[in-house]
Write a protein that holds these residues in place. Structure first.
Motif, PDB file in Angstrom:
ATOM      1  N   ILE A 120       0.852  -1.205   0.000  1.00 42.90           N
ATOM      2  CA  ILE A 120       0.000   0.000   0.000  1.00 42.90           C
ATOM      3  C   ILE A 120       0.883   1.248   0.000  1.00 42.90           C
ATOM      4  O   ILE A 120       0.632   2.203  -0.718  1.00 42.90           O
ATOM      5  CB  ILE A 120      -0.968  -0.030   1.203  1.00 42.90           C
ATOM      6  CG1 ILE A 120      -1.999  -1.137   0.993  1.00 42.90           C
ATOM      7  CG2 ILE A 120      -1.635   1.334   1.428  1.00 42.90           C
ATOM      8  CD1 ILE A 120      -2.930  -1.393   2.154  1.00 42.90           C
ATOM      9  N   ARG A 143       2.171   1.782  -3.518  1.00 41.36           N
ATOM     10  CA  ARG A 143       1.206   1.912  -4.625  1.00 41.36           C
ATOM     11  C   ARG A 143       1.152   3.353  -5.143  1.00 41.36           C
ATOM     12  O   ARG A 143       1.235   4.295  -4.368  1.00 41.36           O
ATOM     13  CB  ARG A 143      -0.177   1.526  -4.085  1.00 41.36           C
ATOM     14  CG  ARG A 143      -1.095   0.948  -5.117  1.00 41.36           C
ATOM     15  CD  ARG A 143      -2.474   0.733  -4.530  1.00 41.36           C
ATOM     16  NE  ARG A 143      -2.604  -0.415  -3.664  1.00 41.36           N
ATOM     17  CZ  ARG A 143      -3.568  -0.539  -2.725  1.00 41.36           C
ATOM     18  NH1 ARG A 143      -4.429   0.435  -2.525  1.00 41.36           N
ATOM     19  NH2 ARG A 143      -3.646  -1.612  -1.985  1.00 41.36           N
ATOM     20  N   ARG A 144       1.023   3.503  -6.447  1.00 40.92           N
ATOM     21  CA  ARG A 144       0.931   4.844  -7.059  1.00 40.92           C
ATOM     22  C   ARG A 144      -0.350   4.946  -7.873  1.00 40.92           C
ATOM     23  O   ARG A 144      -0.906   3.928  -8.266  1.00 40.92           O
ATOM     24  CB  ARG A 144       2.119   5.111  -7.991  1.00 40.92           C
ATOM     25  CG  ARG A 144       3.457   5.051  -7.318  1.00 40.92           C
ATOM     26  CD  ARG A 144       3.708   6.325  -6.541  1.00 40.92           C
ATOM     27  NE  ARG A 144       4.763   6.119  -5.559  1.00 40.92           N
ATOM     28  CZ  ARG A 144       5.587   7.060  -5.165  1.00 40.92           C
ATOM     29  NH1 ARG A 144       5.495   8.266  -5.659  1.00 40.92           N
ATOM     30  NH2 ARG A 144       6.494   6.815  -4.251  1.00 40.92           N
ATOM     31  N   SER A 182      -4.345   4.373  -4.759  1.00 40.13           N
ATOM     32  CA  SER A 182      -3.399   4.616  -3.667  1.00 40.13           C
ATOM     33  C   SER A 182      -4.064   5.584  -2.682  1.00 40.13           C
ATOM     34  O   SER A 182      -5.127   6.109  -2.947  1.00 40.13           O
ATOM     35  CB  SER A 182      -2.090   5.187  -4.203  1.00 40.13           C
ATOM     36  OG  SER A 182      -2.302   6.468  -4.709  1.00 40.13           O
TER      37      SER A 182
END
Ligand code: SAM
Length: 304
Positions: free
Chosen positions: A58, A61-62, A66
């Motif tokens: 998490i 994440r992009r 996100s």
């Protein structure tokens, strides 16, 4: 607890038969008395490491899906306790502000942009000198805007640190601060609440304050609505529910102020912690449940 206690006693006294017999006797008596004997400890959730691994993903994440990392200074003014903007405005140019879990560092950029009036943060206008500001984030979320402004202001005014968690910085690496903020950052995400708070308070100057916010918790004034899915829960050593603010109030050398917003759906505690002397001791919490998420769901138990 019985198993832990017996193994500790046995490892320490393995060569001493009298002590070993005594240990067996204690264990047998406690077992006979049942789980209520001694203190109750909630079992730690199995496979908690899998949840930590999911949480790491998490953080990395992009894009879509996100979490929010670009709240500006106006947003900070809205979600942090009353008095945050005034306190920020009172800082002098050699004072320091640390933003833990800063994401893109937008709040710090807004604070510095006010000088040129290009994009003033309406709800948190501060005039006069600007304090030195440090943003920290696990993952590097610096934008081009940050890189440009950082280059023109210099490391001495705004600094972005990433690649590790708050607890991994030595006292010398970070220094001391007059104001520390945390908006849905480390305080909301940490798996060790008491260690996190201890670290924050160690970085505060006496007379300084920590401004933070905790979503989906049992509110101090009990105004949270029925049907809430709580994300941070705390119980005492006997597994009775404890409100976060009651736990905080047991921290020495601090003054705790807790507020909430009546019109917010999610019960959210706005917390200000003033450090009033140096002998800070935070009552210890142990993690018993953790479910990855943005933010994660956590259950802590206070140590006896
Ligand atoms: C949801 S984002 C919030 C960003 C920003 N405060 C905002 O409101 O837009 C969470 C941030 O907290 C950081 N974070 C979480 N735990 C942390 C810790 N223990 N130490 C430092 N940063 C942490 C993440 O890396 C990320 O930058």
């Amino acid at each position: 607890m019985v198993i832990v206690m017996s193994s500790v006693i046995f490892s320490a006294k393995a060569s001493n038969t009298t002590a070993a017999s005594l240990a067996i006797l204690i264990v047998t008596v406690l077992q006979a008395l049942g789980p209520g004997a001694g203190w109750t400890q909630e079992p730690v959730q199995p496979r908690i490491d899998e949840e930590f691994a999911k949480q790491e993903k998490i953080y990395r994440r992009r894009g879509g899906g996100s979490y929010t990392t670009n709240r500006g200074l106006s947003d900070y003014a809205e979600v942090l306790p009353t008095g945050f903007c005034d306190a920020l405005g009172r800082l002098g140019s050699s004072d320091r502000w640390l933003d833990i879990g800063a994401g893109e560092g937008q709040a710090i950029l807004d604070y510095y942009t006010q000088q040129g009036d290009a994009a003033p943060a309406e709800k948190c206008r501060t005039s006069g000198p600007k304090a030195r500001a440090v943003a920290i984030s696990i993952e590097d979320r610096r934008t081009d805007k940050w890189k440009q402004q950082g280059a023109s202001l210099g490391d001495d005014r705004i600094q972005y640190l990433s690649g590790k968690r708050l607890r991994q910085y030595s006292p010398d690496e970070l220094g001391k601060f007059q104001i520390i903020t945390d908006v849905y950052g480390g305080f909301t995400y940490t798996e060790n609440l008491s260690r996190f708070l201890e670290k924050v308070l160690s970085l505060l100057e006496i007379g300084g304050a920590f401004y933070t916010v905790l979503p989906a918790v049992h509110l101090e004034d009990g105004t949270d609505k029925l049907g809430t899915w709580y994300k941070t829960e705390l119980v005492d050593a006997a597994s009775r529910p404890v409100k976060v603010c009651s736990w905080l109030r047991q921290t020495t050398c601090t003054k705790i102020s807790c507020e909430s917003k009546t019109d917010w759906d999610e019960p959210t505690q706005l917390i200000k912690i003033d450090k009033v002397c140096s002998d800070v001791a935070v009552p210890r919490t142990n993690l018993v449940e953790y479910m990855a998420g943005a933010p994660p769901s956590r259950r802590f138990q206070m140590a006896p």
